[in-house]
Design a protein around this motif. Structure first.
Motif, PDB file in Angstrom:
ATOM      1  N   LEU A  33     -42.384  39.300  70.260  1.00  0.00           N
ATOM      2  CA  LEU A  33     -40.805  39.551  70.259  1.00  0.00           C
ATOM      3  C   LEU A  33     -40.210  38.743  71.453  1.00  0.00           C
ATOM      4  O   LEU A  33     -40.331  39.003  72.608  1.00  0.00           O
ATOM      5  CB  LEU A  33     -40.726  40.953  70.320  1.00  0.00           C
ATOM      6  N   PRO A  34     -39.322  37.693  71.247  1.00  0.00           N
ATOM      7  CA  PRO A  34     -38.682  36.860  72.387  1.00  0.00           C
ATOM      8  C   PRO A  34     -37.639  37.855  73.024  1.00  0.00           C
ATOM      9  O   PRO A  34     -37.183  38.818  72.454  1.00  0.00           O
ATOM     10  CB  PRO A  34     -38.072  35.575  71.269  1.00  0.00           C
ATOM     11  N   GLY A  62     -31.804  42.514  63.034  1.00  0.00           N
ATOM     12  CA  GLY A  62     -31.468  41.874  62.000  1.00  0.00           C
ATOM     13  C   GLY A  62     -32.032  40.512  62.121  1.00  0.00           C
ATOM     14  O   GLY A  62     -31.919  39.802  61.058  1.00  0.00           O
ATOM     15  N   GLN A  63     -32.353  39.962  63.106  1.00  0.00           N
ATOM     16  CA  GLN A  63     -32.977  38.714  63.256  1.00  0.00           C
ATOM     17  C   GLN A  63     -34.635  38.813  62.918  1.00  0.00           C
ATOM     18  O   GLN A  63     -34.948  39.581  62.848  1.00  0.00           O
ATOM     19  CB  GLN A  63     -32.869  37.884  64.756  1.00  0.00           C
ATOM     20  N   THR A  64     -35.156  37.743  62.586  1.00  0.00           N
ATOM     21  CA  THR A  64     -36.403  37.330  62.058  1.00  0.00           C
ATOM     22  C   THR A  64     -37.441  36.757  63.242  1.00  0.00           C
ATOM     23  O   THR A  64     -37.001  35.930  63.842  1.00  0.00           O
ATOM     24  CB  THR A  64     -36.370  36.695  60.632  1.00  0.00           C
ATOM     25  N   ALA A 100     -40.249  45.946  64.797  1.00  0.00           N
ATOM     26  CA  ALA A 100     -40.008  45.008  63.635  1.00  0.00           C
ATOM     27  C   ALA A 100     -40.833  45.505  62.442  1.00  0.00           C
ATOM     28  O   ALA A 100     -41.612  46.525  62.635  1.00  0.00           O
ATOM     29  CB  ALA A 100     -40.520  43.837  63.994  1.00  0.00           C
ATOM     30  N   VAL A 101     -40.592  45.154  61.176  1.00  0.00           N
ATOM     31  CA  VAL A 101     -41.308  45.463  59.823  1.00  0.00           C
ATOM     32  C   VAL A 101     -41.384  44.044  59.231  1.00  0.00           C
ATOM     33  O   VAL A 101     -40.260  43.302  59.001  1.00  0.00           O
ATOM     34  CB  VAL A 101     -40.280  46.198  59.036  1.00  0.00           C
ATOM     35  N   LEU A 130     -38.826  41.532  60.034  1.00  0.00           N
ATOM     36  CA  LEU A 130     -37.201  41.691  60.421  1.00  0.00           C
ATOM     37  C   LEU A 130     -37.095  42.726  61.752  1.00  0.00           C
ATOM     38  O   LEU A 130     -37.642  43.707  61.775  1.00  0.00           O
ATOM     39  CB  LEU A 130     -36.630  42.563  59.513  1.00  0.00           C
ATOM     40  N   VAL A 131     -36.530  42.355  62.907  1.00  0.00           N
ATOM     41  CA  VAL A 131     -36.332  43.097  64.010  1.00  0.00           C
ATOM     42  C   VAL A 131     -35.540  44.295  63.864  1.00  0.00           C
ATOM     43  O   VAL A 131     -34.328  44.103  63.334  1.00  0.00           O
ATOM     44  CB  VAL A 131     -35.657  42.084  65.237  1.00  0.00           C
TER      45      VAL A 131
END
Length: 373
Positions: free
Chosen positions: A95-96, A102-104, A137-138, A173-174
């Protein structure tokens, strides 16, 4: 070109590169901001749709039953389902910093059981958790697997790359944002990638000079804390702080010279020698190779009618042969550059140079750290 010549060429190339003076570098290339970091995520899930390359392990069967139960489907406990198209997998991602819900992000999927291949499979919804146990995230989607395997009836098999590991581009998906330490407090802390007291001081001086601060007059914007960190005073306003960071990270300065170090990779034969490494007087016996290095002092005196000063110059003489004599001899001030070039002239293998360097260290004649990886 033979492997031996290639490896020795790499050594000489590293010596030539080290011969240049330090060049100014950007702060963003040498340091990072404390609190601005990525985070690791991991999860456990199921890959379905495999063409008979799945598994029948107990934990896969248990996971499969639990998944069906979540959809309201109950299986007879006495019936063992045949699920050769399902595989249990571990899913991990990075995870950056500053990424928003909503970002991936990309995910990597790895088999944890006896599945022979994940080719053609689809990962079902998998929750990815952080170190604190929260879901960030998922992940879900079709896998891209570069490896493949084939097996014959007699038990022979061939595997290319790794068919049990795949990736899903933008597959997660975050759902949760990680708080950043960038906007906290009145200071930022820059952490050097390679801790060094001289570099930390040079970094601090560069920031103070560019921003007009004068530590001598009691006003300092940047202060070195230790060999790895420099504390920088920063605006509290969010917009101003972002602009401030964007400005200072592009400042350039000259980092300190790297420590005197020799790095040896014993598996590949790669040897990298730092520019500051020096040799003390010593003599080494090694096979039938003889290297003699000496230095002659010469006086250079200008013409009586010309202006100038009398100076003493040093002339190095290197004699290399493969006779029966077995002694390495060199005088003070000789660099490893000269020794390596001498060994290279007679075509000695990298293993010979490794043995020589290790013997020099044990004898205390190698001024520098010897690192074997």
């Amino acid at each position: 070109m033979s492997l031996r010549k290639l490896l020795l060429s790499i050594v000489l190339l590293s010596l030539s590169v080290n011969g240049f003076a330090q060049q100014p570098q950007r702060i963003k290339d040498l340091a990072s901001i404390q609190g601005v970091r990525s985070n690791q995520l991991v999860g456990y899930g199921l890959v379905v749709g495999l063409p008979g390359t799945g598994e029948q392990s107990p934990f896969t069967e248990q996971s499969f039953r639990t998944m069906l139960a979540n959809f309201g489907i109950a299986l007879d406990p006495n019936v063992k389902p045949k699920i050769k198209n399902v595989a249990a997998v571990a899913v991990h991602a990075e995870l950056p910093p500053f990424i928003k819900p909503g970002q991936t992000i990309d995910v990597t999927v790895s088999s944890v059981g006896e599945a022979s291949s994940l080719q053609g499979g689809t990962l079902l919804q998998t929750m990815l958790k952080g170190l604190d146990g929260n879901v960030y995230a998922v992940a879900q989607g079709s896998l891209v697997v570069s490896g493949f395997g084939a097996q014959g009836g007699d038990g022979s098999r061939i595997i290319v790359n790794t068919p049990t590991v795949g990736r899903i581009a933008n597959g997660a998906l975050v759902e949760r944002e990680v708080p950043s330490g960038l906007m906290q407090g009145d200071f930022l802390t820059l952490n050097l990638h390679q801790p060094d007291f001289s570099t930390a001081q040079a970094l601090s001086d560069a920031i103070n000079m560019r921003l007009g601060a004068s530590p001598q007059n009691g006003y300092s914007i940047a202060t070195p804390i230790d060999a790895a960190s420099v504390r920088v005073m920063a605006p509290r306003d969010v917009g101003q702080r972002v602009g401030f960071v964007a400005t200072i990270e592009n400042f350039t300065f000259e980092p300190a010279e790297a420590p005197a170090r020799v790095v040896i990779n014993s598996r590949t034969g790669t040897i990298v020698i730092g520019r500051e490494v020096r040799l003390l007087p010593a003599a080494i016996t090694h096979g039938g190779l003889t290297v003699t290095i000496s230095e002659n002092q010469q006086v250079s005196q200008p013409n009586a009618l010309a202006e100038g000063e009398t100076v003493v110059t040093t002339q190095s003489i290197i004699d290399v042969n493969l006779a029966d004599s077995r002694m390495f001899k060199f005088d003070p001030g000789v660099t490893l550059d000269q020794l390596v070039r001498a060994v290279n002239e007679v075509g000695a293998a990298p293993g010979d140079l490794m043995a020589i360097l290790e013997a020099l260290r044990q004898a205390g004649a190698l001024q520098g750290e010897l690192v074997v990886i």
